[in-house]
Design a protein around this motif. Structure first.
Motif, PDB file in Angstrom:
ATOM      1  N   LEU A 103       0.947  11.388   3.048  1.00  0.00           N
ATOM      2  CA  LEU A 103       1.409  12.452   4.125  1.00  0.00           C
ATOM      3  C   LEU A 103       1.235  13.784   3.414  1.00  0.00           C
ATOM      4  N   SER A 104       0.300  14.429   3.435  1.00  0.00           N
ATOM      5  CA  SER A 104       0.024  15.862   2.818  1.00  0.00           C
ATOM      6  C   SER A 104       0.314  15.516   1.158  1.00  0.00           C
ATOM      7  N   LEU A 105       1.133  16.037   0.604  1.00  0.00           N
ATOM      8  CA  LEU A 105       1.370  15.977  -0.937  1.00  0.00           C
ATOM      9  C   LEU A 105       2.363  14.726  -1.339  1.00  0.00           C
ATOM     10  N   VAL A 106       2.768  13.897  -0.247  1.00  0.00           N
ATOM     11  CA  VAL A 106       3.766  12.925  -0.406  1.00  0.00           C
ATOM     12  C   VAL A 106       3.189  11.585  -0.150  1.00  0.00           C
ATOM     13  N   SER A 107       3.441  10.490  -1.070  1.00  0.00           N
ATOM     14  CA  SER A 107       3.143   9.326  -1.079  1.00  0.00           C
ATOM     15  C   SER A 107       4.198   8.512  -0.867  1.00  0.00           C
ATOM     16  N   ILE A 108       4.238   7.345   0.156  1.00  0.00           N
ATOM     17  CA  ILE A 108       5.307   6.725   0.679  1.00  0.00           C
ATOM     18  C   ILE A 108       4.925   5.110   0.359  1.00  0.00           C
ATOM     19  N   PRO A 109       5.445   4.531  -0.756  1.00  0.00           N
ATOM     20  CA  PRO A 109       5.057   2.988  -0.949  1.00  0.00           C
ATOM     21  C   PRO A 109       5.454   2.273   0.216  1.00  0.00           C
ATOM     22  N   GLY A 141       1.025  -1.088   0.079  1.00  0.00           N
ATOM     23  CA  GLY A 141      -0.130   0.048   0.012  1.00  0.00           C
ATOM     24  C   GLY A 141       1.155   1.288  -0.052  1.00  0.00           C
ATOM     25  N   GLN A 142       0.214   2.297   0.331  1.00  0.00           N
ATOM     26  CA  GLN A 142       0.906   3.681   0.288  1.00  0.00           C
ATOM     27  C   GLN A 142       0.504   4.618   1.490  1.00  0.00           C
ATOM     28  N   LEU A 143       1.509   4.977   2.199  1.00  0.00           N
ATOM     29  CA  LEU A 143       1.172   6.071   3.182  1.00  0.00           C
ATOM     30  C   LEU A 143       1.046   7.452   2.518  1.00  0.00           C
TER      31      LEU A 143
END
Length: 168
Positions: free
Chosen positions: A13-19, A9-11
């Protein structure tokens, strides 16, 4: 065989997506332990307590202390030797007295702070270092300096009157 993630999935945070991928543990007792390794021999590096110009020191020679100026240190044992159970001050604030570690007022330290609070506390206090040039008995509570008002510039006042603008 390569392990497969049990969740992908992805986390966001505001404009940032972390796989993110989550895997199951391969062993329940496995805990990574990272150490510094000497590359040529492959052996772990041990840490040794060393004083510059002296060499290795024994464990019992090491005491707690703090640096109050670049290269100048004070030992905590100096404060512990002067410890006492009660406040040496007549009107010490009760909420501070409950949690304070008191010492006999024999040493003088310089404290930097932003200002006094309305109830007499120091705002943002910070220990600068010991002061050996003043005896402890000569120290008292500082009084805040009254800021000087700048003198009006006569040419500025004349320009205001000439332009027709009101002066303060």
């Amino acid at each position: 065989m390569a392990s497969r993630p049990i969740w992908k999935g992805q986390l966001r945070l505001s404009l940032v997506s972390i796989p993110v991928e989550i895997y199951t543990a391969t062993q329940a007792s496995a805990k990574p332990s990272f150490r510094q390794i000497h590359e040529p021999t492959g052996k772990p590096i041990n840490y040794e307590k060393v004083v510059a110009g002296v060499g290795p020191v024994d464990r019992d020679e090491i005491k707690k202390g703090f640096e109050y100026e670049k290269g100048d240190y004070a030992l905590r044992v100096e404060l512990d030797r002067r410890a006492r159970k009660t406040s040496p001050f007549v009107n010490a604030p009760r909420d501070i007295s409950r949690h304070a570690r008191w010492v006999d007022p024999e040493l003088v330290g310089e404290i930097a702070f932003t200002e006094f609070t309305p109830d007499g506390y120091l705002r943002h206090p910070s220990f600068i270092g010991p002061r050996e040039d003043k005896p402890a008995r000569s120290i008292g509570m500082e009084k805040p300096a009254i800021p000087c008002r700048p003198k009006p510039n006569p040419s500025h006042e004349a320009n205001k009157r000439a332009s027709g603008r009101p002066s303060n």
